[in-house]
Design a protein around this motif. Structure first.
Motif, PDB file in Angstrom:
ATOM      1  N   HIS A 724      31.457  -5.223  74.063  1.00 43.76           N
ATOM      2  CA  HIS A 724      30.765  -5.051  75.343  1.00 43.76           C
ATOM      3  C   HIS A 724      31.092  -6.208  76.291  1.00 43.76           C
ATOM      4  O   HIS A 724      31.340  -6.023  77.480  1.00 43.76           O
ATOM      5  CB  HIS A 724      29.266  -4.990  75.064  1.00 43.76           C
ATOM      6  CG  HIS A 724      28.530  -4.110  76.006  1.00 43.76           C
ATOM      7  ND1 HIS A 724      28.581  -2.739  75.938  1.00 43.76           N
ATOM      8  CD2 HIS A 724      27.733  -4.401  77.056  1.00 43.76           C
ATOM      9  CE1 HIS A 724      27.848  -2.224  76.902  1.00 43.76           C
ATOM     10  NE2 HIS A 724      27.316  -3.210  77.596  1.00 43.76           N
ATOM     11  N   LEU A 728      33.071  -6.171  79.852  1.00 45.88           N
ATOM     12  CA  LEU A 728      32.494  -6.750  81.075  1.00 45.88           C
ATOM     13  C   LEU A 728      33.496  -7.712  81.720  1.00 45.88           C
ATOM     14  O   LEU A 728      33.717  -7.675  82.937  1.00 45.88           O
ATOM     15  CB  LEU A 728      31.189  -7.468  80.734  1.00 45.88           C
ATOM     16  CG  LEU A 728      30.540  -8.220  81.896  1.00 45.88           C
ATOM     17  CD1 LEU A 728      30.115  -7.249  82.990  1.00 45.88           C
ATOM     18  CD2 LEU A 728      29.347  -9.040  81.439  1.00 45.88           C
ATOM     19  N   ALA A 813      35.729   1.011  81.445  1.00 47.50           N
ATOM     20  CA  ALA A 813      34.888   2.096  81.952  1.00 47.50           C
ATOM     21  C   ALA A 813      33.784   2.468  80.980  1.00 47.50           C
ATOM     22  O   ALA A 813      32.824   3.134  81.363  1.00 47.50           O
ATOM     23  CB  ALA A 813      35.750   3.316  82.246  1.00 47.50           C
ATOM     24  N   LEU A 816      30.374   1.825  82.140  1.00 46.87           N
ATOM     25  CA  LEU A 816      29.730   2.814  82.990  1.00 46.87           C
ATOM     26  C   LEU A 816      29.223   3.969  82.139  1.00 46.87           C
ATOM     27  O   LEU A 816      28.127   4.464  82.335  1.00 46.87           O
ATOM     28  CB  LEU A 816      30.722   3.331  84.038  1.00 46.87           C
ATOM     29  CG  LEU A 816      31.148   2.284  85.084  1.00 46.87           C
ATOM     30  CD1 LEU A 816      32.270   2.805  85.952  1.00 46.87           C
ATOM     31  CD2 LEU A 816      29.965   1.898  85.953  1.00 46.87           C
TER      32      LEU A 816
ATOM     33  N   LEU B  48      33.679   6.925  90.071  1.00 47.96           N
ATOM     34  CA  LEU B  48      33.452   5.528  90.437  1.00 47.96           C
ATOM     35  C   LEU B  48      34.363   4.600  89.635  1.00 47.96           C
ATOM     36  O   LEU B  48      34.910   3.645  90.161  1.00 47.96           O
ATOM     37  CB  LEU B  48      31.985   5.163  90.197  1.00 47.96           C
ATOM     38  CG  LEU B  48      31.552   3.878  90.897  1.00 47.96           C
ATOM     39  CD1 LEU B  48      31.367   4.130  92.387  1.00 47.96           C
ATOM     40  CD2 LEU B  48      30.281   3.320  90.311  1.00 47.96           C
ATOM     41  N   ALA B  49      34.505   4.911  88.338  1.00 47.24           N
ATOM     42  CA  ALA B  49      35.351   4.085  87.465  1.00 47.24           C
ATOM     43  C   ALA B  49      36.792   4.097  87.973  1.00 47.24           C
ATOM     44  O   ALA B  49      37.467   3.066  87.983  1.00 47.24           O
ATOM     45  CB  ALA B  49      35.288   4.593  86.027  1.00 47.24           C
ATOM     46  N   MET B  87      31.462  -5.159  91.133  1.00 47.46           N
ATOM     47  CA  MET B  87      30.864  -4.048  90.388  1.00 47.46           C
ATOM     48  C   MET B  87      29.393  -4.313  90.115  1.00 47.46           C
ATOM     49  O   MET B  87      29.020  -5.408  89.716  1.00 47.46           O
ATOM     50  CB  MET B  87      31.545  -3.885  89.023  1.00 47.46           C
ATOM     51  CG  MET B  87      32.807  -3.061  88.995  1.00 47.46           C
ATOM     52  SD  MET B  87      32.628  -1.346  89.475  1.00 47.46           S
ATOM     53  CE  MET B  87      31.240  -0.795  88.532  1.00 47.46           C
ATOM     54  N   PHE B  89      26.315  -2.482  87.857  1.00 45.47           N
ATOM     55  CA  PHE B  89      26.110  -1.439  86.852  1.00 45.47           C
ATOM     56  C   PHE B  89      24.647  -1.022  86.798  1.00 45.47           C
ATOM     57  O   PHE B  89      23.753  -1.795  87.132  1.00 45.47           O
ATOM     58  CB  PHE B  89      26.547  -1.930  85.469  1.00 45.47           C
ATOM     59  CG  PHE B  89      27.984  -2.361  85.392  1.00 45.47           C
ATOM     60  CD1 PHE B  89      28.344  -3.684  85.552  1.00 45.47           C
ATOM     61  CD2 PHE B  89      28.991  -1.417  85.165  1.00 45.47           C
ATOM     62  CE1 PHE B  89      29.665  -4.065  85.484  1.00 45.47           C
ATOM     63  CE2 PHE B  89      30.306  -1.803  85.085  1.00 45.47           C
ATOM     64  CZ  PHE B  89      30.656  -3.127  85.258  1.00 45.47           C
ATOM     65  N   GLN B  90      24.445   0.182  86.295  1.00 43.27           N
ATOM     66  CA  GLN B  90      23.070   0.688  86.178  1.00 43.27           C
ATOM     67  C   GLN B  90      22.259  -0.165  85.209  1.00 43.27           C
ATOM     68  O   GLN B  90      21.098  -0.453  85.439  1.00 43.27           O
ATOM     69  CB  GLN B  90      23.117   2.134  85.684  1.00 43.27           C
ATOM     70  CG  GLN B  90      21.741   2.758  85.556  1.00 43.27           C
ATOM     71  CD  GLN B  90      21.803   4.195  85.077  1.00 43.27           C
ATOM     72  OE1 GLN B  90      22.873   4.736  84.808  1.00 43.27           O
ATOM     73  NE2 GLN B  90      20.649   4.816  84.961  1.00 43.27           N
ATOM     74  N   ASN B  91      22.874  -0.549  84.097  1.00 45.42           N
ATOM     75  CA  ASN B  91      22.176  -1.365  83.095  1.00 45.42           C
ATOM     76  C   ASN B  91      22.368  -2.849  83.325  1.00 45.42           C
ATOM     77  O   ASN B  91      22.258  -3.640  82.384  1.00 45.42           O
ATOM     78  CB  ASN B  91      22.693  -1.006  81.695  1.00 45.42           C
ATOM     79  CG  ASN B  91      22.083   0.280  81.198  1.00 45.42           C
ATOM     80  OD1 ASN B  91      21.028   0.693  81.660  1.00 45.42           O
ATOM     81  ND2 ASN B  91      22.750   0.929  80.276  1.00 45.42           N
ATOM     82  N   GLU B  93      24.223  -5.121  83.018  1.00 48.63           N
ATOM     83  CA  GLU B  93      25.361  -5.707  82.283  1.00 48.63           C
ATOM     84  C   GLU B  93      25.513  -7.194  82.548  1.00 48.63           C
ATOM     85  O   GLU B  93      26.598  -7.697  82.859  1.00 48.63           O
ATOM     86  CB  GLU B  93      26.677  -4.989  82.630  1.00 48.63           C
ATOM     87  CG  GLU B  93      26.692  -3.521  82.264  1.00 48.63           C
ATOM     88  CD  GLU B  93      26.515  -3.263  80.777  1.00 48.63           C
ATOM     89  OE1 GLU B  93      26.656  -4.213  79.978  1.00 48.63           O
ATOM     90  OE2 GLU B  93      26.225  -2.110  80.413  1.00 48.63           O
ATOM     91  N   LEU B  94      24.424  -7.906  82.411  1.00 50.24           N
ATOM     92  CA  LEU B  94      24.519  -9.361  82.502  1.00 50.24           C
ATOM     93  C   LEU B  94      24.861  -9.921  81.125  1.00 50.24           C
ATOM     94  O   LEU B  94      24.495  -9.329  80.108  1.00 50.24           O
ATOM     95  CB  LEU B  94      23.183  -9.944  82.982  1.00 50.24           C
ATOM     96  CG  LEU B  94      22.710  -9.476  84.365  1.00 50.24           C
ATOM     97  CD1 LEU B  94      21.370 -10.095  84.700  1.00 50.24           C
ATOM     98  CD2 LEU B  94      23.751  -9.853  85.425  1.00 50.24           C
ATOM     99  N   ASP B 163      26.921   1.616  90.407  1.00 50.36           N
ATOM    100  CA  ASP B 163      26.590   2.824  89.631  1.00 50.36           C
ATOM    101  C   ASP B 163      25.089   2.872  89.411  1.00 50.36           C
ATOM    102  O   ASP B 163      24.537   2.134  88.589  1.00 50.36           O
ATOM    103  CB  ASP B 163      27.327   2.793  88.293  1.00 50.36           C
ATOM    104  CG  ASP B 163      27.037   4.027  87.454  1.00 50.36           C
ATOM    105  OD1 ASP B 163      27.421   4.033  86.274  1.00 50.36           O
ATOM    106  OD2 ASP B 163      26.428   4.988  87.972  1.00 50.36           O
TER     107      ASP B 163
END
Lengths: 819, 222
Positions: A724, A728, A813, A816, B48-49, B87, B89-91, B93-94, B163
């Motif tokens: 992950h 990122l 991707a 996402l 989007l990707a 970018m 992200f919805q989650n 992603e930190l 997103d």
């Protein structure tokens, strides 16, 4: 029951993640089982074969012919219900047509052996006057075979056969020369029984009624008082002594395994914590749908403890099976018949290990289960334990560990020291690792990759640091052992340099000194030697003194005394004054004196070749103990013993190629003189140190294996989150190379962090032990020490590459899609 | 200008092939904000990707100022993504192990720049000056998303892709986030493409693109 079924169903999906804990418990139990089972085989052998090992129920021994005849024995033993065998042992020089060798000669009579049998090829028979039985390595070194002839002096013996094992010879492998057996009549033809020669005389007595033994020993002591020239031993005592030594060795290895146990516990705790974190939602749902907290804890406990016990039993079986091979190997190496026994106690130890690790693991997660309402579990907030909960957990862990150590080591103080040592050193390494990571994390200006990695290590918390501390400690032990072994071998090999003697002689008679020089072609350096014992110090009998103080046990053995009127260049007086030439003066080696508690002005009573002598300690001297140079604990004034029966010890230096020829000439001229090359000594010592290092290193290696399992487990568990992170970084524009370096370094850096302090601390520890305990003066970092670190890095690197490659193949991707 | 030309994308799922995007064409000018809406599984995230350069289309091109970045090598693509694209992200992603400040600085660090001061200014402007040293697990959802926004803006990108930036937030917080995002985006001419289910949020953008079953079925100017 339905709860168990339900939990088992959930566990079925999590079993792979439990493999780390299962492996760790298996390995820990196997290691404990190997040590316990092997030792119990030796102890059973000592216990059941006490009479064979001792050679009789009662053994009289002396370095002079034992003055007891049959009529005296008849008066001691009622109804003549005894059997006696008289033996003597010495070293002699023997030669074949091509080679010469020093033999450990055993001279026997027809009653030998009293107990047990001789294993030989062909079948054993009592040797005729001109026959000799010899060990296989004797045939090899002399270059002969059965039926050939060898000579001792001018007397020839025909080789009747090969001895595979003697019942009263526990350790054939550690004898100086190959074993050989002849009869008393054969010995008389040699005519080398000279005054002062290094010969041990024994009379072994078989007593059919064991109840008679104490009475007989009491009467024999009246003939031969304690502290005299004749020692009296009971078979049981000798076996007890051997058992004691075996138990000491067992405790040593079990104490070494303390770290293994700690890592097993750590692995289980970490695995359980991770599993619970993964199962949190499921457990929350179960609680939400009505299962009580106690039911959850009970069911979890049953599964965890059941799993741990199964793993421990499996590990024990593996260890037990492995030790059967070790026992067989040891038996063939030592030429003895070792039983392989079922040991219930070692099963208990393995079970205790399994239960302890499970209980500690469950205790560490109980606060989460107990204090969490189902709703909070759904929100996935992990509850950090409070300080008091942490202290409870550590206290509980230490208590359980102590109980486990106590059951394994059977000694309160040994268990306590093992616990303090392991936890203390582990805490030290944990602190070093923790401090390094914290310091690096705060470093704001370093490379991004490093900062990110240290942030991850810091975030991993106890799990990551436990793995690192464990591996660092285990590697340190392994590297220290390798360093000591390498330095020991280097020091031993240094004795073969030009300036040190490479040929030594024992049992030179006074009138043989000139002929020795002419046989060698050089004048050897000679020291007079009188063998004797200490009977008392300041009026206190030595047996009493040694019972009061363990350090004084060493005083009970036989010593080589010498006399001189001058100090040698390697010596320096540190207390008192050198001999003034009067009678009754002795100078004592400083290190020895400190060890056994002898002080200046002490009065020492000696028995030298049957002659009692009292000497006052007039000086304590320090000796520069170079390898290969002889030194003496006691140096008497010449006036005391110059007239006593004594022999000479000598050394010289010859070209290596001339040594075999010189030994052959000497064997012909004077078979009573035993010559041995320094290279032979070095070879034997190297064999011993290599065997010991292998045993100790293997034990430490188990801890390295467990540490690696912990680290690899951490890597595998972290692989998904690492993927992950990689995705990122790629999404944020990191190049493939940078991401690869980050991922690879993240896996390898912890191991490198472990290796650096391991080498530094292991090297220092090895140096200190070598310098101050073993008196080494050559220090070498052997290739094996580098290979240890290299192997662990290579294995981890390969695994890391596999995991990294997989991670890099994932498209950014996925971040996402995972939404 | 961002141009999507005849984009096709499909995925293999077992033995069957699923067409996710079919012949998508549109463009976005600098300074424009576009909302992509559509039902779940319509291909929004895949689109989007591809636009963000995280995925490669089976057919078609994405042009950034007339350049087809997907034809460049990985190094150039990565550099472009780092410098030109932000970018969200919805989650969120930190990076869990890094603090809020360090998360914002991450793209700059990757690019080899030290933008600590700018990162602090961004966090201040988003009302997070008192949370700089906190790690993501210590922040609320809204705070995490604001950190993610700051991270997307650190390298001053020309293109911002989001997103469902409010998907995991309550309505009130979501509205506030979008307002913040749009004000930063409009501070200079940038392209903003965001995916949302929320009609109110979509209404705040300059254009709405509706996608259904991989096809662009409607384009509306607000």
């Amino acid at each position: 029951m339905k709860h168990l079924r339900f939990m088992a169903h959930i566990w079925r999906h999590a079993w792979r993640r439990s493999l780390i804990a299962i492996f760790s418990i298996c390995i820990g139990a196997a290691a404990l089982s190997i040590v316990k089972s092997t030792t119990s085989s030796f102890n059973e052998y000592f216990s059941t074969s006490a009479k064979e090992i001792a050679g009789g129920d009662i053994v009289l021994s002396s370095n002079q012919p034992i003055p007891i005849d049959n009529s005296t024995l008849n008066s001691i033993f009622s109804k003549s219900n005894y059997t006696i065998t008289r033996t003597l042992e010495t070293l002699v020089s023997a030669r074949s047509e091509t080679n010469g060798v020093a033999l450990s000669l055993l001279v026997i009579d027809s009653n030998y052996p009293l107990y047990g049998t001789v294993s030989s090829r062909p079948d054993w028979h009592f040797p005729n006057t001109d026959e000799m039985w010899i060990a296989e390595n004797g045939l090899t070194r002399l270059g002969i075979t059965i039926g050939d002839t060898i000579s001792i002096g001018e007397t020839s013996f025909i080789i009747a056969g090969v001895i595979d094992s003697l019942p009263d010879r526990f350790s054939a492998a550690f004898n100086f020369g190959p074993r050989a057996v002849i009869s008393h009549t054969g010995w008389e033809t040699l005519n080398i029984d000279k005054s002062g020669s290094r010969i041990e005389y024994t009379q072994r007595i078989a007593v059919p009624l064991s109840s008679e033994i104490p009475r007989v020993v009491e009467q024999l002591r009246q003939e031969f008082p304690q502290g005299g020239a004749v020692n009296i031993n009971i078979a049981r005592d000798e076996a007890n002594q051997l058992e004691r030594r075996a138990n000491i060795a067992e405790r040593f290895f079990l104490a070494l395994l303390a770290l293994t146990v700690l890592l097993t516990v750590a692995n289980t705790r970490v695995t359980l914590g991770t599993l619970l974190a993964d199962m949190r939602r499921t457990l929350a749902l179960i609680r939400c749908y009505g299962m009580s907290r106690n039911h959850v804890i009970f069911t979890l406990s049953v599964i965890v403890i059941g799993g741990a016990i199964s793993s421990a039993l499996l590990g024990h079986i593996i260890g037990w099976y492995t030790s059967s091979f070790l026992v067989r190997y040891a038996a063939s190496y030592l030429n003895i018949s070792l039983p392989f026994a079922w040991n219930w106690y070692s099963w208990i130890i393995s079970l205790t290990l399994g239960i302890s690790t499970a209980v500690i693991g469950l205790f560490s997660v109980r606060h989460e289960l107990y204090n969490s309402a189902p709703r909070s579990l759904l929100h996935d907030t992990s509850i950090s334990p409070t300080l008091s909960q942490r202290l409870w957990e550590y206290g509980f862990t230490i208590t359980v560990l102590f109980i486990l150590f106590y059951i394994s080591l059977s000694s309160f103080y040994t268990a306590l020291w093992a616990l303090i040592g392991t936890i203390g050193i582990y805490a030290l390494f944990y602190g070093i690792v923790s401090g390094t990571i914290s310091a690096e994390k705060k470093w704001k200006h370093g490379p991004l990759v490093l900062r990110a990695i240290f942030a991850e290590l810091y975030a991993k918390g106890i799990e990551g640091k436990t793995a690192l501390a464990g591996i660092t400690l285990a590697l340190t032990a392994l590297i220290a052992v390798a360093f000591i072994h390498g330095s020991l071998v280097a020091t031993l090999n240094a004795t073969q340099t030009k300036n040190l003697p490479n040929l030594y002689f024992l049992d030179i008679q006074t009138d043989q000194r000139e002929s020795l020089a002419s046989a060698l072609g050089v004048q050897p350096t000679l020291f007079p030697i009188v063998r004797g014992r200490i009977t008392s110090i300041n009026g206190q009998e030595i047996t009493l003194l040694s019972e009061q103080n363990n350090n004084r046990r060493e005083l009970r053995r036989e010593f080589n005394f010498t006399y001189r009127d001058t100090l040698s260049p390697e010596e320096k007086i540190v207390r008192g004054e050198w001999h003034k030439g009067n009678r009754g003066e002795v100078s004592v080696d400083a290190a020895f004196a400190q060890r056994v508690g002898i002080k200046q002005n002490d009065r020492i009573d000696l028995l030298l070749q049957g002659v009692p002598i009292t000497a006052k300690v007039t000086s304590i001297r320090e000796v520069d103990k170079s390898p290969g140079m002889p030194f003496f604990y006691f140096v008497l004034s010449p006036n005391d013993i110059a007239d006593a029966p004594h022999t000479w010890f000598g050394y010289t230096t010859l070209p290596e190629n001339d040594i075999p020829l010189a030994q052959n000439r000497l064997a012909l001229l004077a078979p009573n003189i035993t010559s041995f090359a320094a290279s032979d000594l070095v070879r034997i010592l190297e064999t011993i140190t290599t065997t010991v290092s292998l045993a100790v290193g293997s034990t430490a290696g188990i801890s390295v294996l467990l540490g690696m399992i912990l680290l690899i487990g951490t890597m595998i568990r972290g692989a998904i989150s690492q993927q992950h992170r990689i995705a990122l970084w790629r999404a944020l524009g990191a190049r493939r190379g940078l991401t690869q370096m980050f991922a690879f370094s993240e896996n390898i850096l912890p191991l490198l962090l472990s290796c650096i302090p391991a080498y530094l601390i292991g090297g220092c520890a090895g140096f200190l032990v070598g310098k101050y305990f073993l008196d080494l003066d050559r220090f070498v970092f052997p290739l094996s020490a580098f290979l240890i670190g290299l192997c662990t890095i290579v294995i981890t690197s390969l695994l890391s590459l596999m995991l990294t490659r997989r991670a890099l193949s994932i498209s950014p991707a996925t971040l996402l899609r995972s939404g | 200008m961002l141009t999507a030309q005849s984009l096709y994308k499909s995925y293999q799922q077992g033995e069957s092939k699923i067409d996710v995007l079919m012949n998508i064409n549109f463009n976005v000018k600098a300074g424009e904000s576009v909302a992509i809406i559509g039902p779940s599984g319509s291909g929004k995230s895949t689109l989007l990707a591809i636009l963000a350069g995280l995925e490669t289309p089976d057919k078609g091109k994405v042009l950034y100022e007339g350049k087809i970045i997907s034809e460049y090598d990985d190094q150039l693509q990565s550099d472009f993504r780092n410098k030109k694209i932000g970018m969200i992200f919805q989650n969120f992603e930190l990076a869990e192990a890094l603090s809020a400040l360090e998360n914002v600085m991450l793209p700059a660090d990757i690019g080899g720049y030290d933008k600590r001061e700018k990162a602090e200014q961004l966090l201040d402007s988003l009302g997070l000056s008192h949370r700089k040293k906190h790690i993501p697990s210590q922040l609320s959802g809204g705070e995490q998303q604001r950190v993610a926004i700051a991270r997307a803006l650190i390298n001053d990108p020309d293109y911002i892709f989001a997103d469902e930036p409010t998907g995991n937030l309550d309505a009130k917080t979501g509205t506030a986030i979008i307002k913040t995002l749009l004000s930063h985006v409009r501070s200079r001419p940038r392209v903003l493409v965001l995916i949302t289910h929320d009609a109110d949020i979509a209404a705040q953008c300059d254009r709405i693109i509706r996608i259904s079953e991989g096809n662009l079925i409607e384009e509306k100017k607000i």
